[in-house]
Design a protein around this motif. Structure first.
Motif, short mmCIF file in Angstrom:
data_model
loop_
_atom_site.label_atom_id
_atom_site.label_comp_id
_atom_site.label_asym_id
_atom_site.label_seq_id
_atom_site.Cartn_x
_atom_site.Cartn_y
_atom_site.Cartn_z
N GLN A 175 38.28 35.67 53.16
CA GLN A 175 38.05 36.82 53.83
C GLN A 175 38.22 38.14 52.60
OE1 GLN A 175 36.39 38.08 56.97
NE2 GLN A 175 35.35 36.02 56.93
N THR A 176 39.80 37.93 52.52
CA THR A 176 40.37 38.96 51.71
C THR A 176 39.57 39.11 50.30
OG1 THR A 176 42.32 38.59 52.82
CG2 THR A 176 42.59 39.58 50.59
N TYR A 177 39.27 37.81 49.61
CA TYR A 177 38.61 38.06 48.49
C TYR A 177 37.24 38.20 48.32
CZ TYR A 177 42.84 36.80 45.80
OH TYR A 177 43.97 37.01 45.11
N GLU A 178 36.61 37.91 49.66
CA GLU A 178 35.29 38.38 49.92
C GLU A 178 34.87 39.67 50.00
OE1 GLU A 178 33.78 35.39 52.52
OE2 GLU A 178 32.81 34.32 51.02
N THR A 179 36.05 40.42 50.63
CA THR A 179 35.61 41.86 51.07
C THR A 179 36.54 42.83 50.55
OG1 THR A 179 36.87 41.50 52.95
CG2 THR A 179 34.63 40.99 53.10
N LYS A 180 37.79 42.55 50.43
CA LYS A 180 38.88 43.39 50.01
C LYS A 180 39.34 43.63 48.54
CE LYS A 180 40.87 43.55 54.58
NZ LYS A 180 41.25 42.46 55.22
N VAL A 181 39.35 42.36 47.72
CA VAL A 181 39.76 42.56 46.55
C VAL A 181 38.72 42.56 45.72
CG1 VAL A 181 41.04 41.31 44.93
CG2 VAL A 181 41.87 41.12 47.13
N GLY A 182 38.73 43.68 44.78
CA GLY A 182 37.60 43.58 43.71
C GLY A 182 37.65 44.45 42.70
N PRO A 183 36.66 44.79 41.84
CA PRO A 183 36.70 45.58 40.99
C PRO A 183 37.06 47.20 41.06
CG PRO A 183 34.72 44.86 40.85
CD PRO A 183 35.23 44.13 41.99
N ARG A 184 36.64 47.52 42.44
CA ARG A 184 37.23 49.05 42.90
C ARG A 184 38.57 49.17 42.51
NH1 ARG A 184 34.14 51.73 41.61
NH2 ARG A 184 33.36 50.21 40.39
N ASN A 185 39.33 48.44 42.75
CA ASN A 185 40.84 48.27 42.71
C ASN A 185 41.07 48.82 41.12
OD1 ASN A 185 41.34 47.46 45.11
ND2 ASN A 185 42.30 45.68 44.94
N GLY A 186 40.65 47.99 40.20
CA GLY A 186 40.61 48.26 38.84
C GLY A 186 40.30 49.60 38.49
N ALA A 187 39.14 50.14 39.04
CA ALA A 187 38.45 51.35 38.82
C ALA A 187 39.39 52.50 39.09
CB ALA A 187 37.13 51.55 39.42
N GLN A 188 40.34 52.34 40.04
CA GLN A 188 41.24 53.51 40.66
C GLN A 188 42.17 53.62 39.44
OE1 GLN A 188 42.61 53.48 44.51
NE2 GLN A 188 40.74 52.20 45.33
N VAL A 189 42.60 52.45 38.99
CA VAL A 189 43.53 52.27 37.90
C VAL A 189 43.33 53.06 36.67
CG1 VAL A 189 45.08 50.89 36.35
CG2 VAL A 189 44.74 50.15 38.65
N VAL A 190 41.80 52.76 36.32
CA VAL A 190 41.35 53.56 35.13
C VAL A 190 41.13 55.04 35.34
CG1 VAL A 190 39.43 53.76 33.58
CG2 VAL A 190 40.13 51.51 34.18
N ALA A 191 40.64 55.34 36.56
CA ALA A 191 40.52 56.62 37.00
C ALA A 191 41.87 57.40 36.73
CB ALA A 191 39.82 57.01 38.33
#
Lengths: 126, 209
Positions: free
Chosen positions: B45-61
């Motif tokens: 569930q975690t990998y299907e819904t919570k972990v994803g490229p949005r985390n990386g986008a926050q790092v870049v921003a």
């Protein structure tokens, strides 16, 4: 690079942000490897090496390896590593696979498939 | 069982070979106390819904907005990414490589599919496929062109081969015309592909495409 090289280069399959797992068994295989690594059954370096070997072996057998067979390689790596670590051996795996196969065939449509439905399981002995 | 043999065999429920093998392994590991089905479900569930490229986008921003953070990110990516709360499997030994006017970075794993899960989620199908793994190293400019990324001739293309020990994340160049945007708006422009190096960030809304 020549134009011939380019023409012979296989196309790269592309996707959007599609589903992570295509079928439930892929997710189960993924999660088992992660949990066993967390428990310390193997290091991630061992895991990556085993998976790399499985992928290379599949390519040698003619798998075009377009990503759709990836979790098959993942499962093969997992089976090999749990056997190498003495957690689940190949004979035990085969016996259990056969038991599930009999259980699936013996389970009436619409009923939950349970290992106990295997006609040869202990549950069926008096 | 004999009593059931009078009805039709219309219950042709079959599992594929691979499903049988997975079920065999899961049931044996569960009996031995090595895995717990409920914990496996949570993980999926975690990998299907919570972990994803949005985390990386926050790092870049954050790196685009805060020069001190960017310096820390390039110095020790694992620690800087952990500052934002993104830690865990396959994110233990991160390296961030910065795109500039002089260098374009591209990430691959030639042997399997090592990938920074905590910041990008699980890898897309093409990342795991043989053509990308082989060609990213051999002819990176041709691969980039297929993804629609035109790298000027004078700009160097650097290819980073991920391993079980080191995983790379590309810090793309901040798009022009984004001076007034806050971190949240900037993160919206950061695509997964731009953090692998096979894409560029989106242009800001209203900018000429």
């Amino acid at each position: 690079m020549t134009t011939t090289d380019l023409a012979q280069s296989p196309a790269i399959p592309r996707d959007g942000d599609g589903p992570v797992f295509r079928e439930p068994w892929e997710a189960a295989a993924f999660a088992m490897a992660v949990r066993l690594h967390e428990r310390g059954l193997f290091t991630w370096k061992e895991w990556a090496a085993t998976l790399s070997e499985e992928i290379a072996a599949a390519q040698d057998r003619g798998d075009p390896d377009h990503g759709d067979t990836y979790y098959r390689h993942w499962l093969a790596a997992l089976e090999r590593l749990v056997a190498a670590k003495g957690a689940v051996g190949p004979a035990e795996m085969t016996a259990r696979r056969d038991a599930w196969d009999r259980a699936v065939r013996a389970t009436p449509h619409g009923q939950p498939i349970l290992l106990a439905n295997d006609p040869r399981s202990c549950a069926h002995r008096p | 069982m004999g009593a059931h043999h009078d009805h039709d065999h219309d219950h042709e429920e079959r599992w594929s070979e691979v499903e049988l093998r997975v079920k065999a392994l899961e049931s044996l590991l569960t009996e031995k106390g090595l895995v717990d089905p409920a914990a496996l479900e949570v993980l999926i569930q975690t990998y299907e819904t919570k972990v994803g490229p949005r985390n990386g986008a926050q790092v870049v921003a954050r790196a685009w907005s805060d020069p001190a953070y960017k310096a820390r990110l390039l110095e020790d990516a694992t620690a800087a990414i952990a500052e934002l709360g993104f830690t865990g499997r396959q994110g233990e030994d991160m390296v961030v490589v910065e795109n500039t006017e002089a260098v374009h970075n591209l990430v691959v794993c030639t042997l399997c599919s090592c990938y920074p899960w905590p910041v990008l989620g699980l890898p897309p199908a093409w990342y795991k496929a043989a053509p990308y793994r082989a060609r990213a190293v051999r002819e990176p400019r041709a691969v980039l062109a297929e993804f629609g990324v035109a790298v000027p001739e004078e700009r160097e293309v650097r290819v980073w081969d991920s391993t079980a020990e080191l995983r790379y994340l590309v810090l793309p160049q901040r798009p022009p015309g984004t001076e007034g945007l806050d971190e949240g708006a900037l993160a919206e422009l950061v695509t997964r592909d731009s953090m692998i190096g096979v894409g560029e960030p989106l242009p800001p809304a209203g900018a000429a495409a």
